[in-house]
Design a protein around this motif. Structure first.
Motif, short mmCIF file in Angstrom:
data_model
loop_
_atom_site.label_atom_id
_atom_site.label_comp_id
_atom_site.label_asym_id
_atom_site.label_seq_id
_atom_site.Cartn_x
_atom_site.Cartn_y
_atom_site.Cartn_z
N LEU A 1 -7.83 49.92 1.77
CA LEU A 1 -8.28 49.08 2.88
C LEU A 1 -7.50 47.77 2.94
O LEU A 1 -7.10 47.33 4.02
CB LEU A 1 -9.78 48.78 2.73
CG LEU A 1 -10.73 49.95 2.94
CD1 LEU A 1 -12.17 49.49 2.68
CD2 LEU A 1 -10.60 50.54 4.32
N ASP A 2 -7.29 47.16 1.78
CA ASP A 2 -6.54 45.90 1.73
C ASP A 2 -5.11 46.08 2.23
O ASP A 2 -4.57 45.20 2.92
CB ASP A 2 -6.51 45.35 0.31
CG ASP A 2 -7.88 44.87 -0.18
OD1 ASP A 2 -8.80 44.73 0.65
OD2 ASP A 2 -8.03 44.68 -1.40
N ASP B 1 -13.53 53.61 -6.24
CA ASP B 1 -13.88 52.46 -5.40
C ASP B 1 -12.76 51.43 -5.37
O ASP B 1 -12.48 50.85 -4.32
CB ASP B 1 -15.18 51.81 -5.89
CG ASP B 1 -16.39 52.70 -5.68
OD1 ASP B 1 -16.35 53.58 -4.79
OD2 ASP B 1 -17.38 52.52 -6.41
N ASP B 2 -12.12 51.21 -6.50
CA ASP B 2 -11.00 50.27 -6.56
C ASP B 2 -9.82 50.77 -5.72
O ASP B 2 -9.16 50.00 -5.03
CB ASP B 2 -10.54 50.05 -8.00
CG ASP B 2 -11.57 49.30 -8.83
OD1 ASP B 2 -12.47 48.65 -8.24
OD2 ASP B 2 -11.49 49.38 -10.06
N GLN C 1 -5.17 46.10 6.00
CA GLN C 1 -5.77 44.92 6.65
C GLN C 1 -4.80 44.17 7.57
O GLN C 1 -5.15 43.89 8.71
CB GLN C 1 -6.35 43.99 5.59
CG GLN C 1 -7.14 42.83 6.14
CD GLN C 1 -8.39 43.27 6.89
OE1 GLN C 1 -8.99 44.29 6.59
NE2 GLN C 1 -8.76 42.51 7.90
N TYR D 1 -10.02 52.82 -3.12
CA TYR D 1 -10.41 52.72 -1.71
C TYR D 1 -10.26 51.27 -1.21
O TYR D 1 -9.75 51.04 -0.12
CB TYR D 1 -11.85 53.22 -1.51
CG TYR D 1 -12.25 53.27 -0.07
CD1 TYR D 1 -11.66 54.19 0.80
CD2 TYR D 1 -13.21 52.41 0.44
CE1 TYR D 1 -12.03 54.24 2.14
CE2 TYR D 1 -13.59 52.46 1.77
CZ TYR D 1 -12.99 53.37 2.61
OH TYR D 1 -13.35 53.42 3.94
N GLN D 2 -10.66 50.32 -2.03
CA GLN D 2 -10.53 48.92 -1.63
C GLN D 2 -9.05 48.53 -1.50
O GLN D 2 -8.67 47.82 -0.57
CB GLN D 2 -11.23 48.00 -2.63
CG GLN D 2 -11.26 46.54 -2.19
CD GLN D 2 -11.99 46.36 -0.87
OE1 GLN D 2 -13.14 46.76 -0.74
NE2 GLN D 2 -11.33 45.77 0.12
N ALA D 3 -8.22 49.00 -2.43
CA ALA D 3 -6.79 48.72 -2.36
C ALA D 3 -6.18 49.32 -1.09
O ALA D 3 -5.32 48.70 -0.44
CB ALA D 3 -6.07 49.25 -3.60
#
Length: 64
Positions: A22-23, A15-16, A26, A18-20
């Protein structure tokens, strides 16, 4: 390093990551995002370094 593609879950913090990911996308436009993905793929392929494993990954990514 293994000579086979690891396809079972292997990320310590998926999850971390995947968030990185996406970030990182961005602030990018579409073309910049595609270029970022291409650079990331090449960096990870270089890290793997084994053509048989990379071919397995290409084949796995083509499966639907």
């Amino acid at each position: 390093m293994t000579d086979r593609l690891i396809t079972e879950p292997n990320l310590d913090a998926p999850d971390d990551f995947y968030q990185a990911l996406l970030d990182a996308h961005q602030p990018l436009g579409t073309e910049e995002s595609h270029a970022f993905n291409a650079r990331l793929v090449l960096l990870l392929a270089n890290h793997i370094g084994r053509l048989p494993v990379l071919r397995e990954a290409l084949a796995a990514a083509q499966m639907r």
